[in-house]
Design an enzyme around this catalytic site. Structure first.
Site, PDB file in Angstrom:
ATOM      1  N   CYS A 187       5.792   3.967  -3.824  1.00  0.00           N
ATOM      2  CA  CYS A 187       4.435   4.525  -3.900  1.00  0.00           C
ATOM      3  C   CYS A 187       3.883   4.754  -2.486  1.00  0.00           C
ATOM      4  CB  CYS A 187       3.538   3.581  -4.702  1.00  0.00           C
ATOM      5  SG  CYS A 187       1.890   4.225  -4.987  1.00  0.00           S
ATOM      6  N   CYS A 188       4.062   3.749  -1.592  1.00  0.00           N
ATOM      7  CA  CYS A 188       3.602   3.924  -0.203  1.00  0.00           C
ATOM      8  C   CYS A 188       4.337   5.087   0.459  1.00  0.00           C
ATOM      9  CB  CYS A 188       3.826   2.653   0.613  1.00  0.00           C
ATOM     10  SG  CYS A 188       2.656   1.320   0.272  1.00  0.00           S
ATOM     11  N   CYS A 244      -5.463   0.637  -0.166  1.00  0.00           N
ATOM     12  CA  CYS A 244      -5.749   1.252  -1.461  1.00  0.00           C
ATOM     13  C   CYS A 244      -6.414   0.224  -2.383  1.00  0.00           C
ATOM     14  CB  CYS A 244      -4.459   1.746  -2.098  1.00  0.00           C
ATOM     15  SG  CYS A 244      -3.727   3.136  -1.223  1.00  0.00           S
ATOM     16  N   CYS A 299      -4.385  -2.311  -4.439  1.00  0.00           N
ATOM     17  CA  CYS A 299      -3.478  -3.143  -3.633  1.00  0.00           C
ATOM     18  C   CYS A 299      -4.227  -4.006  -2.625  1.00  0.00           C
ATOM     19  CB  CYS A 299      -2.471  -2.248  -2.904  1.00  0.00           C
ATOM     20  SG  CYS A 299      -1.446  -1.303  -4.044  1.00  0.00           S
ATOM     21  N   CYS A 341       4.133  -0.976   4.943  1.00  0.00           N
ATOM     22  CA  CYS A 341       4.162   0.235   4.134  1.00  0.00           C
ATOM     23  C   CYS A 341       4.893   1.369   4.840  1.00  0.00           C
ATOM     24  CB  CYS A 341       2.754   0.660   3.742  1.00  0.00           C
ATOM     25  SG  CYS A 341       1.699   0.941   5.156  1.00  0.00           S
TER      26      CYS A 341
HETATM   27  S1  SF4 Z   1      -1.100   0.687  -0.943  1.00  0.00           S
HETATM   28 FE1  SF4 Z   1      -0.654   0.598  -3.164  1.00  0.00          FE
HETATM   29  S2  SF4 Z   1      -1.566   2.432  -4.134  1.00  0.00           S
HETATM   30 FE2  SF4 Z   1      -1.573   2.692  -1.872  1.00  0.00          FE
HETATM   31  S3  SF4 Z   1       0.242   3.871  -1.488  1.00  0.00           S
HETATM   32 FE3  SF4 Z   1       0.842   1.721  -1.219  1.00  0.00          FE
HETATM   33  S4  SF4 Z   1       1.515   0.985  -3.243  1.00  0.00           S
HETATM   34 FE4  SF4 Z   1       0.498   2.969  -3.531  1.00  0.00          FE
END
Ligand code: SF4
Length: 266
Positions: free
Chosen positions: A129-130, A212, A215, A241
């Site tokens: 996701c990141c 986010c 998170c 990330c």
């Molecule tokens: S912090 Fe969480 S929602 Fe944001 S990009 Fe990373 S995994 Fe995805």
């Protein structure tokens, strides 16, 4: 098409870079930003997550150049309070915030296959996701620049202790400038207070580090300052990330995120 940044490559020799860093060790963040502005002009931008360091840097840079460029990674999952401070900064400094978004198709495919909240399922899914929402947009943003300015501080721990004030960020083919490398959180907070810089109200609600919404949670007194980031993951070393790649003494690169500091880039 060959981009300007590909043509640029590394233009400051290793010796010059060392001399610059020696000079900047005792320089103020403003002096470093003044140099960045005169050397890179509009090919430099602050990469902002609108955390405390980033809003302080924006204020400093704007006082040097009112046309400072501010970029952000708009993941689509940010807290409402972050959008509020984005609008406040935009209004206060009359700046265009250059937002880089994830690619629609990549998000749609990821969500279709793994769900909207895939990040809670495993570290690998969280990194996926990141990767889609942050790393790919960052790469697109950096392809338009020669230098990015970050709010990283050395006292944020882990690989951040190794950062230089001006670095050649080879993986991103960019210079990376860390004017707050020698500052601590209290100095940043004081600057924001003294200059009445708009800041994310979540900082006053137990969130020293803000990413986010799904998170990030508030921390309890005594908890590690980044305990609220990906709080369900047990391994603090996995809490990165992929935005910041730090060169180690042996020349290899480490993807580093802070363990005990406040917010820099997300
Ligand atoms: S912090 Fe969480 S929602 Fe944001 S990009 Fe990373 S995994 Fe995805």
């Amino acid at each position: 098409m060959t981009t300007v940044v590909q043509q640029l490559g590394q233009t400051i020799s290793a010796e010059e870079l060392k001399a610059l860093n020696r000079r900047f060790e005792s320089a103020s963040p403003q002096e470093i930003l003044r140099w960045a502005d005169s050397y890179f002009g509009p090919r430099a931008a602050i990469m902002s997550s609108f955390g405390l360091e980033d809003v302080a840097l924006t204020d400093m840079y704007w006082r040097i150049n009112p046309k400072v460029r501010v970029m952000t990674l708009e993941t689509g999952r940010l807290p409402t309070e972050t959008y509020t401070v984005m609008d406040q900064i935009k209004g206060r400094y009359d700046l265009e915030i250059e937002a880089f978004y994830p690619e629609y198709g990549a998000v749609a495919d990821m969500v279709a296959q793994h769900g909207f909240n895939l990040f809670y399922k495993s570290v690998d899914f969280r990194k996926m996701c990141c990767g889609v929402r942050k790393v790919a947009p960052l790469n697109r943003a950096l392809a338009t620049l020669d230098a990015w300015v970050t709010g990283l501080r050395r006292d944020q721990g882990m690989a951040r202790g190794l950062i230089q004030i001006v670095e050649w960020d080879a993986p991103h083919n960019n210079y990376k400038i860390n004017p707050l490398a020698n500052w601590n959180f209290e100095q940043v907070r004081e600057y924001v207070r003294d200059f009445k810089v708009p800041y994310n109200e979540l900082h006053d609600k137990g969130y020293p580090s803000i990413g986010c919404a799904p998170c990030t949670r508030a921390i309890k007194p005594g908890e590690d300052l980044r305990a609220g980031r990906w709080w369900w993951e047990n391994d603090p070393n996995a809490k990165e990330c992929g935005l910041h790649v730090v060169q180690k003494a042996d020349g290899s690169y480490s993807v580093g995120h802070a363990r005990n500091g406040a917010n820099g880039a997300r």
